[in-house]
Design an enzyme around this catalytic site. Structure first.
Site, PDB file in Angstrom:
ATOM      1  N   LYS A 264       1.514   7.062   7.147  1.00 18.35           N
ATOM      2  CA  LYS A 264       0.937   7.039   8.494  1.00 18.35           C
ATOM      3  C   LYS A 264       1.471   8.218   9.308  1.00 18.35           C
ATOM      4  O   LYS A 264       2.572   8.702   9.024  1.00 18.35           O
ATOM      5  CB  LYS A 264       1.368   5.746   9.206  1.00 18.35           C
ATOM      6  CG  LYS A 264       0.649   4.500   8.744  1.00 18.35           C
ATOM      7  CD  LYS A 264       1.060   3.301   9.589  1.00 18.35           C
ATOM      8  CE  LYS A 264       0.413   2.027   9.099  1.00 18.35           C
ATOM      9  NZ  LYS A 264      -1.053   2.010   9.259  1.00 18.35           N
ATOM     10  N   GLU A 336      -2.481  -2.076   2.504  1.00 22.76           N
ATOM     11  CA  GLU A 336      -1.577  -2.884   1.677  1.00 22.76           C
ATOM     12  C   GLU A 336      -1.591  -4.364   2.059  1.00 22.76           C
ATOM     13  O   GLU A 336      -1.267  -5.207   1.242  1.00 22.76           O
ATOM     14  CB  GLU A 336      -0.142  -2.339   1.778  1.00 22.76           C
ATOM     15  CG  GLU A 336       0.663  -2.820   3.006  1.00 22.76           C
ATOM     16  CD  GLU A 336       0.031  -2.455   4.334  1.00 22.76           C
ATOM     17  OE1 GLU A 336      -0.653  -1.428   4.414  1.00 22.76           O
ATOM     18  OE2 GLU A 336       0.222  -3.212   5.316  1.00 22.76           O
ATOM     19  N   ARG A 338      -4.063  -6.385   2.577  1.00 24.13           N
ATOM     20  CA  ARG A 338      -5.032  -7.125   1.749  1.00 24.13           C
ATOM     21  C   ARG A 338      -4.499  -7.320   0.339  1.00 24.13           C
ATOM     22  O   ARG A 338      -4.893  -8.257  -0.347  1.00 24.13           O
ATOM     23  CB  ARG A 338      -6.387  -6.379   1.775  1.00 24.13           C
ATOM     24  CG  ARG A 338      -6.314  -5.009   1.199  1.00 24.13           C
ATOM     25  CD  ARG A 338      -7.511  -4.152   1.605  1.00 24.13           C
ATOM     26  NE  ARG A 338      -7.490  -3.774   3.016  1.00 24.13           N
ATOM     27  CZ  ARG A 338      -8.451  -3.104   3.631  1.00 24.13           C
ATOM     28  NH1 ARG A 338      -9.520  -2.700   2.954  1.00 24.13           N
ATOM     29  NH2 ARG A 338      -8.361  -2.811   4.911  1.00 24.13           N
TER      30      ARG A 338
HETATM   31  N1  BES Z   1      -1.038  -2.569   9.377  1.00 20.16           N
HETATM   32  C1  BES Z   1      -2.161  -1.717   9.321  1.00 20.16           C
HETATM   33  C2  BES Z   1      -3.241  -2.080  10.344  1.00 20.16           C
HETATM   34  C3  BES Z   1      -2.922  -1.763  11.772  1.00 20.16           C
HETATM   35  C4  BES Z   1      -3.116  -0.511  12.272  1.00 20.16           C
HETATM   36  C5  BES Z   1      -2.538  -2.764  12.612  1.00 20.16           C
HETATM   37  C6  BES Z   1      -2.869  -0.240  13.607  1.00 20.16           C
HETATM   38  C7  BES Z   1      -2.310  -2.510  13.945  1.00 20.16           C
HETATM   39  C8  BES Z   1      -2.470  -1.246  14.443  1.00 20.16           C
HETATM   40  C9  BES Z   1      -2.830  -1.788   7.937  1.00 20.16           C
HETATM   41  O1  BES Z   1      -1.967  -2.002   6.885  1.00 20.16           O
HETATM   42  C10 BES Z   1      -3.514  -0.490   7.738  1.00 20.16           C
HETATM   43  O2  BES Z   1      -2.849   0.507   7.726  1.00 20.16           O
HETATM   44  N2  BES Z   1      -4.836  -0.522   7.605  1.00 20.16           N
HETATM   45  C11 BES Z   1      -5.600   0.652   7.459  1.00 20.16           C
HETATM   46  C12 BES Z   1      -6.673   0.351   6.430  1.00 20.16           C
HETATM   47  C13 BES Z   1      -7.437   1.568   6.011  1.00 20.16           C
HETATM   48  C14 BES Z   1      -6.562   2.496   5.208  1.00 20.16           C
HETATM   49  C15 BES Z   1      -8.626   1.124   5.201  1.00 20.16           C
HETATM   50  C16 BES Z   1      -6.232   0.988   8.798  1.00 20.16           C
HETATM   51  O3  BES Z   1      -6.712   0.097   9.486  1.00 20.16           O
HETATM   52  O4  BES Z   1      -6.230   2.158   9.164  1.00 20.16           O
HETATM   53 ZN    ZN Z   2      -0.212  -3.076   7.313  1.00 16.17          ZN
HETATM   54 ZN    ZN Z   3      -1.075  -0.233   6.155  1.00 15.37          ZN
END
Ligand code: BES
Ligand code: ZN
Ligand code: ZN
Length: 488
Positions: A264, A336, A338
């Site tokens: 990230k 991750e 899911r």
């Molecule tokens: N934990 C994150 C989702 C998240 C992002 C929660 C920002 C709260 C605030 C999750 O694990 C994630 O990174 N999801 C990605 C999925 C994508 C790679 C398909 C996302 O939402 O960007």
């Molecule tokens: Zn996450």
């Molecule tokens: Zn994530």
């Protein structure tokens, strides 16, 4: 702060602050003997949040706080008002506060029991300050709160509201701990401790060796990049009477999500400590169940891991195998949640076989774009579950909104080198729907199921006196308790 429920018909004993609610256009009903200046009474009109703090000119109260509830108040307005009363007492440096409700008001604003619950929740939650990171936490002078209202039902409501409020604070504390304070092992230790609070609750924790035996390649695949070992927590609550239903609650317990090799960006990455908010909601339910009864058997399942990047970490394109044999191509290691939930849902389906399963997860950034910070995204396989969760959301102020489980998003997960991809192909959009459909594959068609995407509501929502603003909201715990309590 200790909360005591009292009957409002008893004579008022001395208090440094007496708080009285009134709806718009109503005059506040002062207890016998208490007097305030004519101007204070005249200026206060009961308009929403237009409170008035004044010195008492007679009677057993030193100060009086009129709380404006606005038109047609209900539980939400009462929660907010009780929180404002507690905050006003703190701001004045007082040791005690008394919140008083007349029987006429209780009847008009939802009934004695519901008003008792709401006032107690508001008082408990409004007093919360997170101190888990301080070497010398400040100690509040406010140690006593009396909540007075009509009859035994009101007092029972207050006791219930205290349990629910404290469960919310427990969940919020879990969320707010830093990533190095609350690891998967620490989360499992917290769950174990919950089981010592009630003979009706038991807790089993599976380690990585057990996960390997069960074939949880998705959960282990996420945990590979971290030194901290993963845990799978399984809590069980059994009601006193024979349960008519078995419900499984599943919470994403990512104690820190750096994204893995699909790292990230660094801005706000610290917020990914909250990626265990689904698990906080589930553990919060068991905190409440230690002092409250519901008529069903409840299972809490929490897959917990970190998502980091080291030489062992899963790489984009790697393929891992789930507990049910499904192979998954990990195209983005940041999707991750899911994966760990996929194995947890297999475990629920094979080992628990509930009537209904509900998972809560900070699953996608896309639900935050779509619904913002005040409403959680809700997917359900039945209309009945949708309606039950919607009603629970309205009652608790933890709103949920239905989103569609579109077939196209399920199809789009197929067609790669493995049985499933962990993300949809870029042009389809609807990232939250894709996440939900991925999860649905693992719970199967036989169990009634809901997925709540709480990525927007778990932290940083708009301040509402008793919740919101900075830090975790504890969302999910009160919502699920309301849902469970209403089951027959
Ligand atoms: N934990 C994150 C989702 C998240 C992002 C929660 C920002 C709260 C605030 C999750 O694990 C994630 O990174 N999801 C990605 C999925 C994508 C790679 C398909 C996302 O939402 O960007
Ligand atoms: Zn996450
Ligand atoms: Zn994530």
């Amino acid at each position: 702060m200790k909360i005591t429920a009292l009957d409002s018909s008893k004579a008022l004993t001395s208090t440094p602050l007496l708080a009285i609610c009134a709806a718009k256009g109503e005059s506040p009903v002062l207890p016998k003997g208490v007097k305030v200046s004519a101007s204070a009474e005249k200026d206060f009109k009961g308009s929403a949040r237009k409170d008035r703090l004044t010195d008492a000119t007679g009677g057993a109260a030193e100060r009086v706080l009129f709380l404006g509830l606005g038109e047609n108040p209900g539980a939400e307005e009462l929660r907010q008002a009780a929180a404002r009363a507690v905050k006003a007492a703190k701001a004045q440096g007082l040791g005690a506060v008394r919140i008083q409700l007349s029987s006429t008001s209780a009847e008009a604003w939802g009934g004695a029991a519901a008003c008792g619950v709401a006032l107690a929740e508001g008082a408990v939650m409004g007093a919360y300050i997170y101190t888990g990171g301080k070497s010398k936490p400040a100690v509040s002078k406010l140690t006593r709160c009396v909540i007075a209202g009509p009859g035994a039902k009101f007092r029972a409501g207050v006791r219930e509201g205290v349990s629910l409020g404290e469960a919310n604070l427990y969940a919020r504390d879990l969320q707010n701990f830093a990533g190095n304070q609350l690891t998967p092992r620490a989360l499992a230790a917290s769950a174990k401790k919950l089981a010592t609070r009630s003979a009706q609750i038991t807790c089993r924790v599976h380690d990585e060796a057990a996960m390997k035996k069960m074939g949880m390649g998705l959960l282990l695949g996420v945990s590979r990049g971290s030194i901290e070992p993963a845990r799978l927590i399984h809590l069980v609550y059994k009601p006193r009477k024979k349960a008519k239903k078995r419900i499984a609650l599943v919470g994403k317990g990512l104690t820190f999500d750096a994204g893995g090799i699909s790292l990230k960006p660094s801005g706000k990455m610290d917020e990914m400590r909250y990626d265990m908010s689904g698990s906080a909601a589930v553990l919060g339910v068991f905190h409440a169940l230690a002092s409250m009864d519901v008529p069903v058997e409840v299972h809490g399942v929490v897959p917990s891991s970190e998502n980091l990047a080291d030489g062992m970490a899963t790489k984009p394109g790697d393929i891992h195998t789930a507990m049910d044999g499904t192979t998954v191509e990990i195209l983005n290691t940041d999707a991750e949640g899911r994966l760990i939930l996929g194995d947890a849902l297999c475990y629920v389906r094979k080992r628990i076989k509930p009537d209904t399963a509900i998972d809560l997860a900070t699953l996608t950034g896309s639900v935050v774009v779509g619904l913002g910070h005040e409403i959680s995204g809700m997917y359900t396989t039945t209309d009945e579950l949708r309606d039950r969760l919607s009603a629970a959301g309205e009652a608790t102020g933890e709103a949920v909104w239905p989103l569609p489980l579109l077939d196209g998003h399920m199809k789009n997960l197929r067609g790669g080198p493995a049985d499933l991809r962990n993300i949809n192909q870029p042009n389809i959009g609807g990232g939250s729907i894709a996440g939900a459909q991925f999860l649905r594959h693992f719970i199967g068609d036989e169990i009634e199921w809901s997925h709540l995407d709480i990525a927007g509501t778990a932290w940083g929502s708009v301040a509402r006196d008793y919740v919101g603003g900075r830090g975790g909201t504890g969302v999910g715990t009160r919502l699920l308790m309301e849902y469970l309590g209403a089951l027959k």
